[in-house]
Enzyme design. Structure first.
Site, PDB file in Angstrom:
ATOM      1  N   ARG A  75      10.197  -0.944  -4.949  1.00  0.00           N
ATOM      2  CA  ARG A  75       8.956  -0.963  -5.731  1.00  0.00           C
ATOM      3  C   ARG A  75       8.843   0.395  -6.437  1.00  0.00           C
ATOM      4  NH1 ARG A  75       3.750  -3.166  -3.034  1.00  0.00           N
ATOM      5  NH2 ARG A  75       3.388  -3.717  -5.197  1.00  0.00           N
TER       6      ARG A  75
ATOM      7  N   GLY B  87       0.861  -1.179   0.000  1.00  0.00           N
ATOM      8  CA  GLY B  87       0.000   0.000   0.000  1.00  0.00           C
ATOM      9  C   GLY B  87       0.898   1.230   0.000  1.00  0.00           C
TER      10      GLY B  87
ATOM     11  N   ASN C 115      -3.217   2.821  -9.859  1.00  0.00           N
ATOM     12  CA  ASN C 115      -3.657   2.059  -8.683  1.00  0.00           C
ATOM     13  C   ASN C 115      -3.608   0.583  -9.069  1.00  0.00           C
ATOM     14  OD1 ASN C 115      -4.680   2.011  -5.934  1.00  0.00           O
ATOM     15  ND2 ASN C 115      -6.611   1.317  -6.795  1.00  0.00           N
ATOM     16  N   LYS C 116      -3.949  -0.264  -8.135  1.00  0.00           N
ATOM     17  CA  LYS C 116      -3.859  -1.719  -8.335  1.00  0.00           C
ATOM     18  C   LYS C 116      -4.446  -2.165  -9.672  1.00  0.00           C
ATOM     19  CE  LYS C 116      -2.226  -4.087  -6.310  1.00  0.00           C
ATOM     20  NZ  LYS C 116      -0.827  -4.420  -6.715  1.00  0.00           N
TER      21      LYS C 116
ATOM     22  N   ASP D 276      -1.716   4.834  -6.017  1.00  0.00           N
ATOM     23  CA  ASP D 276      -0.283   4.658  -5.768  1.00  0.00           C
ATOM     24  C   ASP D 276       0.508   5.861  -6.256  1.00  0.00           C
ATOM     25  OD1 ASP D 276      -1.406   1.693  -5.949  1.00  0.00           O
ATOM     26  OD2 ASP D 276       0.333   1.814  -4.634  1.00  0.00           O
TER      27      ASP D 276
HETATM   28  C1  RUB Z   1      -1.710  -1.343  -3.212  1.00  0.00           C
HETATM   29  C2  RUB Z   1      -2.704  -0.591  -3.975  1.00  0.00           C
HETATM   30  C3  RUB Z   1      -3.607   0.266  -3.177  1.00  0.00           C
HETATM   31  C4  RUB Z   1      -2.974   1.641  -3.188  1.00  0.00           C
HETATM   32  C5  RUB Z   1      -3.815   2.610  -2.438  1.00  0.00           C
HETATM   33  O1  RUB Z   1      -0.907  -2.139  -4.032  1.00  0.00           O
HETATM   34  O2  RUB Z   1      -2.773  -0.585  -5.168  1.00  0.00           O
HETATM   35  O3  RUB Z   1      -4.856   0.353  -3.765  1.00  0.00           O
HETATM   36  O4  RUB Z   1      -1.691   1.589  -2.618  1.00  0.00           O
HETATM   37  O5  RUB Z   1      -3.704   2.377  -1.120  1.00  0.00           O
HETATM   38  P1  RUB Z   1       0.087  -3.176  -3.373  1.00  0.00           P
HETATM   39  P2  RUB Z   1      -3.258   3.546  -0.154  1.00  0.00           P
HETATM   40  O6  RUB Z   1      -0.732  -4.060  -2.484  1.00  0.00           O
HETATM   41  O7  RUB Z   1       0.679  -3.886  -4.533  1.00  0.00           O
HETATM   42  O8  RUB Z   1       1.109  -2.377  -2.612  1.00  0.00           O
HETATM   43  O9  RUB Z   1      -3.308   4.821  -0.901  1.00  0.00           O
HETATM   44  O10 RUB Z   1      -4.297   3.477   0.874  1.00  0.00           O
HETATM   45  O11 RUB Z   1      -1.900   3.210   0.307  1.00  0.00           O
END
Ligand code: RUB
Length: 373
Positions: free
Chosen positions: A98, A56, A253-254, A243
């Site tokens: 990442r 995240g 985003n994902k 992201d």
């Molecule tokens: C996480 C992902 C989340 C974003 C948003 O990808 O895509 O939707 O990070 O989350 P992974 P936030 O699990 O591959 O890291 O903004 O709340 O961090």
């Protein structure tokens, strides 16, 4: 967030630091076991980000900040020049984990900035303080996002979310889940459609678990079922996290977020992105400039879970040797996004101007011109 572990209520963060040790909830093990893992130096913290012990955008940003704090402590007895060389090498190690989430790079840069003045001991203090600020600011931002976003939710709403953008992804109240949590706490009747989020199952494993912990009604659905529920009028709104958000509003985003946005657009369902300024990257002009992480194809050909004995197991779904691709993120063009829920409130079109005024970085050249949405 508050979690119940073995019947006992505990208040936990996804990531925190105790002296030279970074602690993380091991998100690879959820929801089957709740374990805290210790990372003893910045290299271990970098490893934990890479293999997704924590994940995240917000959580990996905080983890990277704490990784820099560890590096500063590791090098605290070196003379200035060697201290800076060590710190810069640690910064590269953390950046190499990442590539997509903006928060990680911003956190590393903030810590490096904190090392620009004073003797080594002052620099170390500055970095430790900065890493804590990042965490505290993120927590405050999620509380503001919760309040701003809850205003969009009406009693009885069914909200679709993708991946996990909750307290484990972004510390505090999370991003996409923050307005939902707030609405639930205000006594509204809210229901969440949780996309499973193949291949790593962040929706099935983490979002469903977080909602269960808080008693918010939800249903887990296969990723490819979202369009079905949208078409039948069973989705009132979509909220996702991010992201990296480019200056023109294009949002990484994902993987799978883009097709949910297209489905929402086609069915006239509002599609909102919840994210703080830490995820908005004004140096990246459009989504085409965002680097997308591509992960091990075995995440697609295999699945992880518990066997009948309750032991963690990986099973191969596709035939051995099957060719697979595994992009971890996609980019949703700004035209499919109704707006952004930020710590400064709701941001609607024109995104560029709003981002620039709310989150503008003094370092941008005066002639900087954005590409336009
Ligand atoms: C996480 C992902 C989340 C974003 C948003 O990808 O895509 O939707 O990070 O989350 P992974 P936030 O699990 O591959 O890291 O903004 O709340 O961090």
């Amino acid at each position: 967030m508050k979690v119940k572990v073995d019947g006992e209520e505990r208040d936990v963060l996804a990531v925190w630091r105790e002296r030279g040790v970074v602690k993380m909830v091991d998100q690879r093990k959820l929801p089957h076991s709740f374990e805290i893992i210790d990372l003893n130096d910045h290299k271990e913290t970098a490893w934990a980000i890479k293999v997704m012990v924590t994940r995240g955008a917000g959580s990996i940003g905080c983890a990277a900040g704490f990784g820099m704090a560890q590096a500063a402590l590791e090098a605290a007895d070196l003379p200035d020049e060697e201290f800076m060389a060590y710190l810069n090498e640690a910064a590269d190690t953390l950046r190499d984990t990442r590539p997509t989430a903006a928060n990680l790079f911003k956190a590393v840069d903030k810590c490096l900035k904190a090392s620009e003045w004073g003797k080594v001991s002052v620099k170390v203090e500055g970095i430790l303080r900065e890493a804590e600020y990042i965490l505290k600011d993120d927590i405050k931002a999620t509380e503001a996002i919760a309040k701003a976003g809850a205003k969009l939710i009406k009693d009885g709403f069914k909200i679709l979310t993708h991946c996990n953008a909750g307290a484990l992804a972004y510390i505090g109240m999370g991003t996409a889940l923050a307005p939902i949590r707030q609405a639930h706490r205000e006594g509204m009747d809210v229901f969440v459609w949780v996309n499973e989020t193949r291949p790593r199952g962040q929706g099935a494993r983490i979002t469903a678990w977080e909602l269960e912990q808080e008693g918010i009604p939800y249903a887990l659905i296969a990723d490819n079922a979202a369009g079905y529920f949208m078409q039948r009028g069973e989705v009132d709104m979509v909220i996702v996290g991010a992201d990296r958000i480019a200056a023109n509003g294009d949002t990484a985003n994902k993987i799978g977020t883009y097709e949910k946005a297209v489905g929402a657009f086609e069915n006239k369902i509002p599609f909102w992105v919840a994210a703080p300024g830490m995820t908005i990257d004004l140096q990246t002009k459009t989504g085409g400039d965002i680097e997308i992480e591509e992960r091990d194809p075995r995440e697609v050909t295999e699945m992880w879970g518990l066997n009948e004995e309750g032991e963690p197991t990986t099973i191969r779904v596709a035939a051995e040797g099957t060719n697979a691709r595994n992009p971890a993120f996609d980019v949703t063009p700004a035209k499919f996004i109704n707006g952004f829920i930020t710590e400064h409130g709701l941001v609607e079109r024109p995104f560029i101007e709003a981002f620039y005024w709310l989150f503008g970085q003094p370092g941008l050249p005066p002639s900087f011109k954005y590409a336009g949405t």
